[in-house]
Design an enzyme around this catalytic site. Structure first.
Site, PDB file in Angstrom:
ATOM      1  CE  LYS A  76      39.602 -30.344  -7.200  1.00  8.80           C
ATOM      2  NZ  LYS A  76      40.291 -29.870  -5.589  1.00  8.80           N
ATOM      3  CE  LYS A  85      40.236 -38.360 -10.333  1.00  7.94           C
ATOM      4  NZ  LYS A  85      41.091 -37.063  -9.871  1.00  7.94           N
ATOM      5  CE  LYS A 137      36.889 -36.257  -2.118  1.00  3.99           C
ATOM      6  NZ  LYS A 137      38.025 -36.664  -0.196  1.00  3.99           N
TER       7      LYS A 137
HETATM    8  P1  TYM Z   1      42.358 -36.758  -2.693  1.00  2.00           P
HETATM    9  O1  TYM Z   1      41.496 -36.288  -0.993  1.00  2.00           O
HETATM   10  O2  TYM Z   1      41.005 -36.068  -3.480  1.00  2.00           O
HETATM   11  O3  TYM Z   1      42.333 -37.994  -2.368  1.00  2.00           O
HETATM   12  C1  TYM Z   1      42.893 -38.712  -1.058  1.00  2.00           C
HETATM   13  C2  TYM Z   1      43.925 -39.490  -2.545  1.00  2.00           C
HETATM   14  O4  TYM Z   1      42.935 -41.038  -3.147  1.00  2.00           O
HETATM   15  C3  TYM Z   1      43.410 -40.668  -4.330  1.00  2.00           C
HETATM   16  N1  TYM Z   1      42.428 -41.352  -5.036  1.00  2.00           N
HETATM   17  C4  TYM Z   1      42.486 -42.384  -6.163  1.00  2.00           C
HETATM   18  N2  TYM Z   1      42.800 -43.166  -6.590  1.00  2.00           N
HETATM   19  C5  TYM Z   1      42.520 -44.547  -7.224  1.00  2.00           C
HETATM   20  N3  TYM Z   1      41.386 -44.190  -7.889  1.00  2.00           N
HETATM   21  C6  TYM Z   1      40.794 -42.457  -7.556  1.00  2.00           C
HETATM   22  N4  TYM Z   1      39.935 -43.089  -8.213  1.00  2.00           N
HETATM   23  C7  TYM Z   1      41.064 -41.853  -6.858  1.00  2.00           C
HETATM   24  N5  TYM Z   1      40.644 -40.833  -5.683  1.00  2.00           N
HETATM   25  C8  TYM Z   1      41.402 -40.471  -5.646  1.00  2.00           C
HETATM   26  C9  TYM Z   1      44.015 -39.653  -4.268  1.00  2.00           C
HETATM   27  O5  TYM Z   1      45.272 -40.126  -5.990  1.00  2.00           O
HETATM   28  C10 TYM Z   1      44.694 -39.031  -3.391  1.00  2.00           C
HETATM   29  O6  TYM Z   1      46.441 -40.004  -2.772  1.00  2.00           O
HETATM   30  N6  TYM Z   1      45.784 -33.060  -2.780  1.00  2.00           N
HETATM   31  C11 TYM Z   1      45.630 -34.229  -2.754  1.00  2.00           C
HETATM   32  C12 TYM Z   1      45.877 -33.954  -0.686  1.00  2.00           C
HETATM   33  C13 TYM Z   1      46.775 -34.290  -0.655  1.00  2.00           C
HETATM   34  C14 TYM Z   1      48.520 -34.761  -0.395  1.00  2.00           C
HETATM   35  C15 TYM Z   1      49.633 -33.652   0.348  1.00  2.00           C
HETATM   36  C16 TYM Z   1      48.462 -36.076  -1.107  1.00  2.00           C
HETATM   37  C17 TYM Z   1      47.203 -32.598   0.250  1.00  2.00           C
HETATM   38  N7  TYM Z   1      48.462 -32.456   0.564  1.00  2.00           N
HETATM   39  C18 TYM Z   1      50.426 -33.925   0.164  1.00  2.00           C
HETATM   40  C19 TYM Z   1      49.477 -36.602  -0.626  1.00  2.00           C
HETATM   41  C20 TYM Z   1      50.929 -35.285   0.085  1.00  2.00           C
HETATM   42  C21 TYM Z   1      43.964 -34.473  -2.477  1.00  2.00           C
HETATM   43  O7  TYM Z   1      42.947 -33.738  -2.816  1.00  2.00           O
HETATM   44  O8  TYM Z   1      43.963 -35.250  -2.292  1.00  2.00           O
END
Ligand code: TYM
Length: 339
Positions: free
Chosen positions: A118, A201, A204
């Site tokens: 990022k 992957k 968004k």
């Molecule tokens: P974020 O918002 O990017 O994504 C949320 C969840 O969706 C999953 N994900 C995917 N799984 C499979 N294939 C994909 N292409 C794909 N894109 C996204 C992510 O693995 C995630 O589980 N840092 C985290 C948010 C967060 C968090 C936490 C998660 C903040 N605090 C504490 C767990 C525990 C994030 O940016 O996810």
């Protein structure tokens, strides 16, 4: 090490734009399953503080947060069974994150691949928040003494860091206070790939909307995107090994398996010899059947923002009953006067 802790699930998602199929299959759908299994308490969170580590238009952030809440509920998260919260409404997350900023090491954070991706080549211009992002994530989890965290594969490294932070805190202060959390990365769709390039992957941030299925897409759009998804001219093989060098084909098989709650092996067996043109037609039907009702329900819930805000306020009250004592005890362990 986690034995003395109440079995508790925590997971989070950023309100930073459209929810897509990767978020649903990799995370949300599995959160619903864990909620309904009834074996754990479940806490699910919109992480608005994480979202602003890169610029967010304020009005868009507010809308995305409510839309994400509507998405959680439409996907099956029940605000009575689970604690459903928006991160900034539970101040203990940010307060514990500060303590963890003082536990985590610069070197650990610098090795995070999401930070490197990022921040890119211009790390000097990235926000300090983006660098500290994983310490806030550790705080999200550990403020509830959560024992299990269901996520997609891209979050694995952050969860390893969460374990390192908990272990260092416990070691430095000579306590057994924070659990060493277990990541839960399971099922056919822990890494849903881009529909146009099976080596990337689904995300968004891709400029082309045709690379992903958004949870707000209508039935026609979902069907069109699947029909136009990249595949190859060969028919489906009769075993999974036959998809080894065919990432786009493998991705569609995984998506089918996750949507239909079966295994990739079973999907390949049932469709052996079929051409992808036909396979995609059938997959589109399955996808529309599963996803269109969620989109409809999201749109319905978004018509009453007041109700969404009431749900989040109630979630924050319930969350604080858990988070406030953990923060108090953390401050006491660290030696902060007043408790
Ligand atoms: P974020 O918002 O990017 O994504 C949320 C969840 O969706 C999953 N994900 C995917 N799984 C499979 N294939 C994909 N292409 C794909 N894109 C996204 C992510 O693995 C995630 O589980 N840092 C985290 C948010 C967060 C968090 C936490 C998660 C903040 N605090 C504490 C767990 C525990 C994030 O940016 O996810």
């Amino acid at each position: 090490m986690t034995a003395k802790f109440t079995p508790r699930v925590f997971s989070g998602m950023q309100p930073s734009g459209d929810l897509h199929l990767g978020n649903y299959l990799g995370a949300m759908k599995r959160w619903v399953d864990m909620q309904n299994a009834g074996t754990h308490e479940t806490v699910y969170c919109m992480v608005d503080l994480h979202a602003i580590t890169v610029w967010q238009d304020p009005a868009a952030l507010a809308r995305s947060t409510r839309e994400l809440c509507a998405g959680f509920i439409a996907a099956g998260i029940d605000p009575e069974k689970s604690i459903l919260i928006n991160q900034s409404q539970v101040p203990e997350h940010a307060q514990l994150a500060w303590i963890f900023n003082c536990v985590a090491r610069m070197g650990w954070m610098g090795r995070m691949t999401q930070w490197k991706d990022k921040a890119g080549k211009n790390a000097e211009a990235a926000s300090l928040g983006l660098f500290a992002y994983p310490a806030l994530m550790a705080a999200d989890i550990l403020i509830y003494h959560a024992t299990h965290v269901p996520v997609g594969e891209d979050q694995k490294q952050h969860l390893e860091l969460t374990r390192d932070i908990a272990a260092k805190f416990n070691h430095d202060y000579g306590v057994d206070f924070f659990p060493i959390t277990e990541p839960v990365i399971e099922g056919a769709a822990t890494r849903v790939m881009n529909l146009r390039d099976g080596t990337k992957k689904m995300s968004k941030s891709d400029p082309s909307d045709m690379t992903r299925i958004n949870m707000t897409d209508d039935a026609d759009t979902i069907a069109r995107k699947i029909r136009k998804a990249k595949t190859d001219p060969d028919p489906l093989p009769d075993n999974l090994g036959g998809l080894d060098a065919r990432p786009e084909a493998r991705n569609l098989v995984n998506i089918w398996a996750a949507l239909a709650e079966t295994t990739p092996e079973a999907v390949v067996e049932a469709n052996a010899g079929k051409l992808f043109g036909y396979f995609k037609q059938d997959l589109a039907e399955i996808a529309v059947e599963k996803l269109a009702p969620i989109a409809d329900e999201m749109a319905r819930l978004m018509q009453d923002e007041g109700e969404i805000d009431r749900i989040l306020a109630r979630g924050a009250d319930r969350a604080r009953a858990l988070s406030a004592p953990v923060l108090e005890e953390t401050y006491r362990i660290v030696g902060m006067v007043g408790r």
